[in-house]
Design a protein around this motif. Structure first.
Motif, short mmCIF file in Angstrom:
data_model
loop_
_atom_site.label_atom_id
_atom_site.label_comp_id
_atom_site.label_asym_id
_atom_site.label_seq_id
_atom_site.Cartn_x
_atom_site.Cartn_y
_atom_site.Cartn_z
N ASP A 1 0.83 -1.20 0.00
CA ASP A 1 0.00 0.00 0.00
C ASP A 1 0.87 1.26 0.00
O ASP A 1 0.52 2.25 -0.65
CB ASP A 1 -0.92 0.00 1.22
CG ASP A 1 -2.02 -1.05 1.14
OD1 ASP A 1 -2.27 -1.56 0.03
OD2 ASP A 1 -2.62 -1.34 2.19
N ALA A 2 1.98 1.22 0.72
CA ALA A 2 2.87 2.39 0.78
C ALA A 2 3.47 2.69 -0.58
O ALA A 2 3.69 3.86 -0.94
CB ALA A 2 3.98 2.15 1.81
N GLU A 3 3.73 1.65 -1.36
CA GLU A 3 4.28 1.85 -2.71
C GLU A 3 3.23 2.48 -3.62
O GLU A 3 3.55 3.39 -4.41
CB GLU A 3 4.79 0.52 -3.26
CG GLU A 3 6.02 0.02 -2.52
CD GLU A 3 6.42 -1.39 -2.90
OE1 GLU A 3 7.63 -1.69 -2.85
OE2 GLU A 3 5.53 -2.21 -3.24
N ILE A 4 2.00 2.01 -3.53
CA ILE A 4 0.93 2.60 -4.32
C ILE A 4 0.75 4.07 -3.95
O ILE A 4 0.58 4.95 -4.81
CB ILE A 4 -0.40 1.84 -4.09
CG1 ILE A 4 -0.32 0.41 -4.66
CG2 ILE A 4 -1.57 2.60 -4.69
CD1 ILE A 4 -0.47 0.31 -6.14
N GLU A 5 0.83 4.36 -2.66
CA GLU A 5 0.63 5.73 -2.19
C GLU A 5 1.72 6.67 -2.73
O GLU A 5 1.41 7.77 -3.22
CB GLU A 5 0.65 5.76 -0.66
CG GLU A 5 0.44 7.13 -0.06
CD GLU A 5 0.51 7.13 1.45
OE1 GLU A 5 0.57 8.23 2.05
OE2 GLU A 5 0.51 6.04 2.05
N ILE A 6 2.97 6.24 -2.67
CA ILE A 6 4.07 7.08 -3.17
C ILE A 6 3.96 7.23 -4.69
O ILE A 6 4.20 8.32 -5.24
CB ILE A 6 5.44 6.49 -2.79
CG1 ILE A 6 5.61 6.49 -1.27
CG2 ILE A 6 6.57 7.27 -3.45
CD1 ILE A 6 5.51 7.86 -0.63
N ALA A 7 3.60 6.16 -5.38
CA ALA A 7 3.45 6.24 -6.83
C ALA A 7 2.40 7.27 -7.21
O ALA A 7 2.61 8.09 -8.12
CB ALA A 7 3.08 4.87 -7.39
N ARG A 8 1.27 7.25 -6.54
CA ARG A 8 0.20 8.21 -6.85
C ARG A 8 0.63 9.64 -6.49
O ARG A 8 0.25 10.59 -7.18
CB ARG A 8 -1.08 7.82 -6.13
CG ARG A 8 -1.69 6.52 -6.65
CD ARG A 8 -3.16 6.42 -6.34
NE ARG A 8 -3.76 5.23 -6.91
CZ ARG A 8 -4.12 5.09 -8.19
NH1 ARG A 8 -3.93 6.09 -9.03
NH2 ARG A 8 -4.66 3.97 -8.63
N LYS A 9 1.40 9.78 -5.45
CA LYS A 9 1.89 11.12 -5.08
C LYS A 9 2.82 11.65 -6.16
O LYS A 9 2.76 12.84 -6.52
CB LYS A 9 2.62 11.05 -3.73
CG LYS A 9 2.94 12.41 -3.13
CD LYS A 9 3.41 12.27 -1.69
CE LYS A 9 3.55 13.64 -1.05
NZ LYS A 9 3.92 13.54 0.39
N ALA A 10 3.67 10.79 -6.72
CA ALA A 10 4.56 11.21 -7.80
C ALA A 10 3.77 11.58 -9.04
O ALA A 10 4.04 12.60 -9.69
CB ALA A 10 5.56 10.09 -8.11
N LEU A 11 2.77 10.79 -9.39
CA LEU A 11 1.98 11.07 -10.58
C LEU A 11 1.18 12.36 -10.42
O LEU A 11 0.99 13.11 -11.39
CB LEU A 11 1.04 9.89 -10.86
CG LEU A 11 1.73 8.60 -11.30
CD1 LEU A 11 0.74 7.44 -11.32
CD2 LEU A 11 2.38 8.78 -12.67
N ALA A 12 0.73 12.64 -9.21
CA ALA A 12 -0.03 13.88 -8.97
C ALA A 12 0.81 15.12 -9.17
O ALA A 12 0.27 16.21 -9.38
CB ALA A 12 -0.61 13.86 -7.55
N ALA A 13 2.15 14.97 -9.14
CA ALA A 13 3.05 16.11 -9.28
C ALA A 13 3.54 16.31 -10.72
O ALA A 13 4.33 17.23 -10.97
CB ALA A 13 4.25 15.94 -8.35
N VAL A 14 3.07 15.50 -11.65
CA VAL A 14 3.50 15.65 -13.05
C VAL A 14 2.96 16.97 -13.62
O VAL A 14 1.77 17.25 -13.52
CB VAL A 14 2.99 14.46 -13.91
CG1 VAL A 14 3.28 14.69 -15.39
CG2 VAL A 14 3.62 13.16 -13.43
N PRO A 15 3.83 17.79 -14.20
CA PRO A 15 3.35 19.07 -14.76
C PRO A 15 2.26 18.85 -15.80
O PRO A 15 2.36 17.96 -16.65
CB PRO A 15 4.62 19.64 -15.41
CG PRO A 15 5.75 19.03 -14.67
CD PRO A 15 5.29 17.64 -14.32
N GLY A 16 1.20 19.63 -15.73
CA GLY A 16 0.10 19.52 -16.68
C GLY A 16 -0.92 18.48 -16.30
O GLY A 16 -1.98 18.39 -16.93
N GLY A 17 -0.62 17.65 -15.30
CA GLY A 17 -1.59 16.66 -14.84
C GLY A 17 -1.36 15.28 -15.42
O GLY A 17 -1.03 15.12 -16.60
N ALA A 18 -1.55 14.26 -14.60
CA ALA A 18 -1.34 12.88 -15.03
C ALA A 18 -2.45 12.37 -15.93
O ALA A 18 -2.30 11.32 -16.56
CB ALA A 18 -1.19 11.98 -13.81
N ASP A 19 -3.57 13.10 -16.01
CA ASP A 19 -4.68 12.63 -16.84
C ASP A 19 -4.34 12.66 -18.33
O ASP A 19 -5.05 12.07 -19.14
CB ASP A 19 -5.94 13.45 -16.56
CG ASP A 19 -5.74 14.94 -16.80
OD1 ASP A 19 -4.58 15.41 -16.73
OD2 ASP A 19 -6.73 15.63 -17.04
#
Length: 304
Positions: free
Chosen positions: A236-254
């Motif tokens: 779960d901690a790995e999933i959490e850090i991964a999502r935190k990194a993706l949330a910081a991608v310029p322009g949005g991870a979407d």
């Protein structure tokens, strides 16, 4: 009855370029797994070499970057190419940002736990720490090439590490020096793969990579070093850090068609980010049931 222009437009909407390089013009074995999955969905997937001079990129509904692994020595040319491809995944600005590991500075500033890094500019003299194990690599690189592991308690390794940093600096490359995280020798590195689903990046699967660096850089020829891969269920901690990194991608991870987040446990056993792979990562489609189909579905949705 369809006229000639309508037929051509329909054909273009169903053709996707899978971008590679001339050393592997027919795609990496793993990438080939998405081709039949796309065919079942009415999409023709064509391997295309990124710097081939006669390619009409506008004739494809989408160009998906997969294995152009020779770009490292020609990054500026690669970025210019990406900017001129009309429909590219991942987008050209993401490519420009993600192909220089200085992005780790931005992610650290955003609160993402990142491997501590010493940055050595070209021409700068690096004074090695008094001891400990460290990794030397370049900020623009792929496949663990030009990367070495050094035990600075050993005199010969200290000399080799200093020489490695100097060699990269003389070539005009920004150098990264990072502590070697011992957990990779036991726990290994976790790579988490994400594809868009239902309007958001969804976790698809994960793998464990074994340790690759056994000592100083040996200047291995080729595009990449072989890896030991097996499936992994992430913490779960790995999933959490991964999502935190993706949330910081310029322009949005979407905007991303795919993302790979590479993590290793730090000294306190909590995961830290090693790399956020958004340009040309191996997706390890063959390690998880349904992964080729999930990637194919993401491509189909992007086309629509």
């Amino acid at each position: 009855m369809l006229n000639e222009n309508s037929v051509q437009a329909t054909r273009e909407r169903s053709r996707v370029a899978l971008v590679t390089c001339d050393q592997i013009p027919e795609l990496d074995t793993d990438d080939k797994l998405v081709v039949p999955a796309l065919r079942e969905r009415g999409i023709e997937a064509v391997p295309v070499v990124w710097d081939a001079p006669t390619v009409d990129w506008d004739s494809f509904a989408l160009a998906v970057i997969r294995s152009p692994w020779d770009y490292v020595a020609r990054r500026e040319e690669f970025i210019a190419w990406a900017a001129n491809v009309p429909r590219l995944a991942n987008p050209a600005d993401v490519v420009a940002w993600n192909t220089d590991k200085r992005y780790l500075r931005e992610l650290a500033a955003a609160g993402v736990p990142v491997v501590p890094t010493i940055w050595v500019e070209p021409g700068e003299v690096w004074e090695p720490p008094p001891g400990g194990e460290f990794v030397v690599k370049q900020a623009v690189g792929a496949g663990s090439l030009d990367t070495g592991r050094y035990d600075l308690d050993r005199a010969e390794h200290r000399e080799l590490a200093v020489a490695h940093v100097a060699r990269l600096g003389l070539a005009g490359r920004l150098v990264m020096v990072q502590p070697y995280l011992a957990a990779i020798d036991t726990y290994g590195e976790t790579a988490l793969l994400f594809f868009p689903a239902e309007g958001d990046l969804a976790f698809s699967h994960a793998i464990r990579k074994g340790a690759m660096l056994t000592g100083p850089d040996e200047a291995v020829e080729g595009l990449y070093k072989e890896e030991t891969i097996r499936p992994r269920t992430p913490l779960d901690a790995e999933i959490e850090i991964a999502r935190k990194a993706l949330a910081a991608v310029p322009g949005g991870a979407d905007r991303l068609l795919y993302a790979r987040v590479d993590l290793i446990p730090g000294p306190d056993d909590l995961p830290v980010l090693v790399e956020l792979e958004l340009t040309e990562p191996s997706l390890f489609l063959g390690t998880a049931g349904g992964a080729p189909e999930r990637f194919a579905e993401a491509i189909v949705k992007r086309l629509s």
